[in-house]
Scaffold this active site. Structure first.
Site, PDB file in Angstrom:
ATOM      1  N   ARG A 103       0.921  -1.433  -0.039  1.00 43.71           N
ATOM      2  CA  ARG A 103      -0.207  -0.390   0.097  1.00 43.71           C
ATOM      3  C   ARG A 103       0.668   1.493   0.258  1.00 43.71           C
ATOM      4  O   ARG A 103       1.351   1.029   0.945  1.00 43.71           O
ATOM      5  CB  ARG A 103      -1.024  -0.012   1.272  1.00 43.71           C
ATOM      6  CG  ARG A 103      -1.332   1.847   1.833  1.00 43.71           C
ATOM      7  CD  ARG A 103      -2.608   1.780   2.427  1.00 43.71           C
ATOM      8  NE  ARG A 103      -3.670   0.152   2.115  1.00 43.71           N
ATOM      9  CZ  ARG A 103      -4.894   0.822   2.431  1.00 43.71           C
ATOM     10  NH1 ARG A 103      -5.157   1.406   3.482  1.00 43.71           N
ATOM     11  NH2 ARG A 103      -5.859   0.495   1.519  1.00 43.71           N
ATOM     12  N   HIS A 130      -7.351   1.001  -6.385  1.00 46.87           N
ATOM     13  CA  HIS A 130      -7.493  -0.095  -5.161  1.00 46.87           C
ATOM     14  C   HIS A 130      -8.761  -1.397  -5.815  1.00 46.87           C
ATOM     15  O   HIS A 130      -9.290  -1.767  -5.113  1.00 46.87           O
ATOM     16  CB  HIS A 130      -8.489   1.016  -4.216  1.00 46.87           C
ATOM     17  CG  HIS A 130      -8.549   0.375  -2.871  1.00 46.87           C
ATOM     18  ND1 HIS A 130      -8.015  -0.953  -2.199  1.00 46.87           N
ATOM     19  CD2 HIS A 130      -9.387   0.256  -1.781  1.00 46.87           C
ATOM     20  CE1 HIS A 130      -7.633  -1.086  -1.361  1.00 46.87           C
ATOM     21  NE2 HIS A 130      -9.098  -0.570  -0.436  1.00 46.87           N
ATOM     22  N   GLN A 133     -10.490  -4.470  -3.176  1.00 49.26           N
ATOM     23  CA  GLN A 133     -11.323  -3.304  -3.042  1.00 49.26           C
ATOM     24  C   GLN A 133     -12.740  -3.569  -3.349  1.00 49.26           C
ATOM     25  O   GLN A 133     -13.993  -4.206  -2.731  1.00 49.26           O
ATOM     26  CB  GLN A 133     -11.806  -1.947  -2.362  1.00 49.26           C
ATOM     27  CG  GLN A 133     -12.559  -1.380  -2.056  1.00 49.26           C
ATOM     28  CD  GLN A 133     -13.069  -1.513  -1.115  1.00 49.26           C
ATOM     29  OE1 GLN A 133     -12.440  -1.703   0.559  1.00 49.26           O
ATOM     30  NE2 GLN A 133     -14.004  -1.938  -0.196  1.00 49.26           N
ATOM     31  N   ASP A 214     -17.247   6.537  -0.585  1.00 54.38           N
ATOM     32  CA  ASP A 214     -15.534   7.196  -0.051  1.00 54.38           C
ATOM     33  C   ASP A 214     -15.848   8.282   0.405  1.00 54.38           C
ATOM     34  O   ASP A 214     -16.218   9.354   0.182  1.00 54.38           O
ATOM     35  CB  ASP A 214     -14.781   6.553  -1.397  1.00 54.38           C
ATOM     36  CG  ASP A 214     -12.886   6.668  -1.119  1.00 54.38           C
ATOM     37  OD1 ASP A 214     -13.173   6.680  -0.015  1.00 54.38           O
ATOM     38  OD2 ASP A 214     -12.487   6.118  -2.256  1.00 54.38           O
ATOM     39  N   CYS A 254     -16.863   1.707   1.205  1.00 51.89           N
ATOM     40  CA  CYS A 254     -15.871   1.362   1.398  1.00 51.89           C
ATOM     41  C   CYS A 254     -15.002   1.463   2.456  1.00 51.89           C
ATOM     42  O   CYS A 254     -14.025   0.309   3.385  1.00 51.89           O
ATOM     43  CB  CYS A 254     -14.164   1.512   0.295  1.00 51.89           C
ATOM     44  SG  CYS A 254     -14.299   3.405   0.529  1.00 51.89           S
ATOM     45  N   ARG A 282     -14.378  -8.071   2.873  1.00 55.46           N
ATOM     46  CA  ARG A 282     -12.471  -8.562   1.980  1.00 55.46           C
ATOM     47  C   ARG A 282     -11.879  -9.510   2.462  1.00 55.46           C
ATOM     48  O   ARG A 282     -10.708  -9.500   1.626  1.00 55.46           O
ATOM     49  CB  ARG A 282     -12.025  -6.958   2.604  1.00 55.46           C
ATOM     50  CG  ARG A 282     -12.542  -5.855   2.202  1.00 55.46           C
ATOM     51  CD  ARG A 282     -12.567  -4.938   1.195  1.00 55.46           C
ATOM     52  NE  ARG A 282     -11.050  -5.048   0.589  1.00 55.46           N
ATOM     53  CZ  ARG A 282     -10.352  -4.293   1.400  1.00 55.46           C
ATOM     54  NH1 ARG A 282     -10.776  -2.772   1.402  1.00 55.46           N
ATOM     55  NH2 ARG A 282      -8.938  -4.589   0.692  1.00 55.46           N
TER      56      ARG A 282
HETATM   57  N1   CP Z   1     -11.268   0.067   2.430  1.00 51.71           N
HETATM   58  C1   CP Z   1      -9.727  -0.185   3.136  1.00 51.71           C
HETATM   59  O1   CP Z   1      -9.203  -0.253   2.314  1.00 51.71           O
HETATM   60  O2   CP Z   1     -10.105   0.306   4.010  1.00 51.71           O
HETATM   61  P1   CP Z   1      -8.543   0.222   4.903  1.00 51.71           P
HETATM   62  O3   CP Z   1      -8.039   1.827   4.930  1.00 51.71           O
HETATM   63  O4   CP Z   1      -8.828   0.351   6.746  1.00 51.71           O
HETATM   64  O5   CP Z   1      -7.966  -0.841   4.580  1.00 51.71           O
HETATM   65  N1  NVA Z   2     -10.029   6.957  -1.497  1.00 52.08           N
HETATM   66  C1  NVA Z   2      -9.749   6.348   0.043  1.00 52.08           C
HETATM   67  C2  NVA Z   2      -9.887   5.178   0.218  1.00 52.08           C
HETATM   68  C3  NVA Z   2      -9.323   4.098   1.484  1.00 52.08           C
HETATM   69  C4  NVA Z   2      -9.433   3.181   1.403  1.00 52.08           C
HETATM   70  C5  NVA Z   2      -8.658   6.584   0.186  1.00 52.08           C
HETATM   71  O1  NVA Z   2      -7.336   6.654  -0.469  1.00 52.08           O
HETATM   72  O2  NVA Z   2      -7.020   7.661   1.289  1.00 52.08           O
END
Ligand code: CP
Ligand code: NVA
Length: 302
Positions: A103, A130, A133, A214, A254, A282
């Site tokens: 990530r 993502h 997700q 989101d 999400c 997930r």
């Molecule tokens: N939706 C999601 O990716 O959550 P986190 O940021 O907690 O992993």
């Molecule tokens: N768009 C958000 C998604 C979080 C799961 C971010 O990048 O923070």
């Protein structure tokens, strides 16, 4: 070797394999299952530059339940955080661990890691995509409503960020309508085909099978928080917006959710069963992804 770096370019047959494996993993959790020993003897590195609850925990649990060992590495605590190159980090990891879940910010970093580590690599969120997700969300929608083909998925909010970008790719793969209700500053990068955009959130929500939200302030955009909250104020999933969707429409998020911003407390609590089923899925989908990634492509398929 397989990776999951983005949904862009993925074929439906591959995505369907993941969803089928996820379904089996969910059904057989805690029982003797095909997924159980798939990662026996393997160590998987989880290299995270950004915060995470769901993605981190679901991968850690999935890897353990599949017989492997996760090794969580906060990028700030390894030399990467002090400027060691992605490619050098990758070459070290590739000699020690069996797979990586990453990530971070730049999509190019995940792609460079995969190239240099030469181990299966999964994008656990970048600024561009993502994928885990959205595969999981499609699993949730199909579990609750049947095939996603032809459905109208309305995304309300920041249509330029990672989550809607992956949704737009998924719309092409799975052939559904992806309608964004977003301010012009945050409209989707490309529209056309199955992806459309309107500045009017009510119009986007009209007749939707799924309303999806989101955060307004994605990770890395904190300096823009005040400006974003002003611009996104009309793009909230609330009672009025929900009334424009189909009668049995799903409301999904999400997560993490910021109540009173992109979704009201009332709607989040009213739809909590679906939204937390979505979060739970997930875990099952990560198992599908992991199993797909370590299995050999079938001859003549992919
Ligand atoms: N939706 C999601 O990716 O959550 P986190 O940021 O907690 O992993
Ligand atoms: N768009 C958000 C998604 C979080 C799961 C971010 O990048 O923070």
């Amino acid at each position: 070797m397989r990776h999951l770096l983005k949904l862009a370019g993925m074929r439906e047959a591959e995505a369907r394999q993941i969803l089928d494996l996820a379904k089996k993993a969910k059904k057989s959790r805690g029982k003797k299952s095909a997924a159980k020993g798939v990662l026996t003897g393997q160590i998987w590195a989880l290299i995270f530059t950004k915060a995470s609850t769901r993605t981190r925990v679901s991968f850690e649990v999935a890897i353990r339940e599949m017989g492997g060992v996760p090794s969580f590495l906060s990028a700030a605590e390894i030399q990467l955080g002090r400027g060691e190159l992605v490619r050098d980090t990758a070459r070290v990891m590739g000699r020690m661990v069996h797979g990586a879940v990453i990530r971070t910010y730049a999509q190019s970093d995940v792609e460079e890691f995969a190239e240099f580590a030469k181990i299966p690599t999964i994008n656990a969120l970048t600024d561009d995509e993502h994928p885990c997700q959205i595969l999981s969300d499609i699993f949730t929608i199909e579990e609750k409503m049947g095939s996603i083909r032809g459905k109208r998925i309305a995304f309300i909010g920041d249509a330029a960020c990672n989550v809607p970008r992956s949704w737009a790719e998924a719309a092409r793969i799975f052939d559904f309508q992806f309608v964004c209700g977003a301010p012009k500053e945050f409209r989707p990068a490309t529209v056309g085909g199955n992806v459309s955009w309107t500045e009017d959130p009510m119009e986007a929500a009209s007749g939707a099978d799924v309303l999806y939200s989101d955060v307004w302030v994605s990770m890395g955009k904190e300096a823009e928080a005040a400006e974003r909250e002003r611009i996104f104020a009309p793009y909230q999933i609330n009672r009025k917006l929900v009334s424009r969707a189909k009668k049995n429409a799903l409301v999904l998020h999400c997560l993490p959710a910021y109540r009173g911003k992109e979704i009201t407390d009332e709607i989040l609590e009213d739809r909590a069963k679906d939204i937390f089923d979505q979060a739970e899925n997930r875990l099952h989908t990560q198992k599908g992804i992991l199993q797909w990634i370590v299995s050999k492509p079938l001859k003549g398929r992919n």
